[in-house]
Write a protein that holds these residues in place. Structure first.
Motif, short mmCIF file in Angstrom:
data_model
loop_
_atom_site.label_atom_id
_atom_site.label_comp_id
_atom_site.label_asym_id
_atom_site.label_seq_id
_atom_site.Cartn_x
_atom_site.Cartn_y
_atom_site.Cartn_z
N LYS A 40 7.79 -61.74 44.83
CA LYS A 40 7.86 -61.14 46.17
C LYS A 40 9.30 -60.93 46.60
O LYS A 40 9.63 -59.91 47.22
CB LYS A 40 7.12 -62.01 47.19
N VAL A 41 10.16 -61.89 46.29
CA VAL A 41 11.58 -61.77 46.65
C VAL A 41 12.20 -60.56 45.95
O VAL A 41 12.90 -59.77 46.56
CB VAL A 41 12.35 -63.07 46.31
N VAL A 42 11.91 -60.42 44.66
CA VAL A 42 12.46 -59.30 43.90
C VAL A 42 11.92 -57.98 44.44
O VAL A 42 12.66 -57.00 44.58
CB VAL A 42 12.17 -59.45 42.38
N ARG A 43 10.64 -57.94 44.77
CA ARG A 43 10.04 -56.71 45.32
C ARG A 43 10.65 -56.33 46.67
O ARG A 43 10.67 -55.17 47.04
CB ARG A 43 8.53 -56.88 45.48
N ASN A 44 11.09 -57.34 47.42
CA ASN A 44 11.68 -57.10 48.74
C ASN A 44 13.19 -57.25 48.72
O ASN A 44 13.81 -57.67 49.71
CB ASN A 44 11.05 -58.04 49.77
N GLU A 45 13.77 -56.91 47.59
CA GLU A 45 15.21 -57.07 47.37
C GLU A 45 16.06 -56.40 48.46
O GLU A 45 17.08 -56.95 48.89
CB GLU A 45 15.57 -56.50 46.00
N GLU A 46 15.61 -55.26 48.96
CA GLU A 46 16.40 -54.54 49.97
C GLU A 46 16.49 -55.31 51.28
O GLU A 46 17.40 -55.10 52.07
CB GLU A 46 15.83 -53.13 50.22
N GLN A 47 15.56 -56.23 51.53
CA GLN A 47 15.58 -57.02 52.77
C GLN A 47 16.60 -58.15 52.73
O GLN A 47 17.04 -58.62 53.76
CB GLN A 47 14.20 -57.64 53.04
N VAL A 48 16.97 -58.58 51.53
CA VAL A 48 17.85 -59.74 51.37
C VAL A 48 19.15 -59.57 52.15
O VAL A 48 19.63 -60.50 52.79
CB VAL A 48 18.14 -60.02 49.88
#
Length: 182
Positions: A40-48
């Motif tokens: 999930k973190v990788v999929r939402n990388e742009e949010q980091v």
């Protein structure tokens, strides 16, 4: 995985694993849950880049993923008896019931409001310590760095703040039958 994600993984991988293990009480389940979290973190990388508190963000993702997995398992199982034996009762408290009654919702809002009002009576340093720990979910070490004090000082401030807040709540006669003395 970008360099930023690699750094986050390096810094928080052990924390996430231990949180997953605490939730599942099972090494294999913890590893599965952890893998799901990192996907999930990788999929939402742009949010980091927009996240101010990475640890709190990762904790939220982990807790939500655990809740989702738990709900899915309960839905698959017709009977509560087939829950994994390793699942602790206190962990069930972490899984919110979507069918919260209006009464419970009103009570929850009222209690939150009361606690927030009573927290205003605490010294600023205690308010801030409680806020960092319970709301922002900072670790003792992170709070220590933010407040520029030792971890021991943070622990004692937390202890004193909770004790003082309890005193304040118990001293309010209108709350006597609401506040638990535990």
């Amino acid at each position: 995985m970008t360099n930023c994600l690699a750094e986050i993984y390096e810094e928080y991988n052990r924390y996430i694993y231990h949180l997953c293990l605490k939730l599942t009480r099972n090494i294999a389940e913890a590893e599965d849950l952890m893998q799901e979290v990192w996907v999930k973190v990788v999929r939402n990388e742009e949010q980091v880049a927009q996240v101010d508190h990475v640890k709190a963000w990762l904790t939220t993702i982990t807790m939500n993923t655990f809740r989702d997995r738990y709900r899915k398992n309960v839905r698959r199982s017709k009977y509560m008896m087939s829950q994994p034996e390793t699942l602790d009762v206190p962990i069930l408290d972490l899984v919110p019931n979507n069918e919260i009654s209006t009464e419970e919702q009103v009570e929850k809002v009222a209690v939150t409001k009361i606690v927030q009002e009573k927290m205003q009576q605490l010294d600023g340093i205690y308010q801030k310590t409680l806020w960092y720990f319970y709301v922002d979910q900072y670790s003792l070490a992170e709070i220590s760095g933010l407040m520029k004090v030792s971890i021991g000082t943070v622990k004692s401030r937390l202890f004193r703040a909770k004790a003082r807040l309890k005193e304040i709540l118990l001293a309010d006669s209108s709350l006597q039958d609401v506040v638990a003395t535990a």
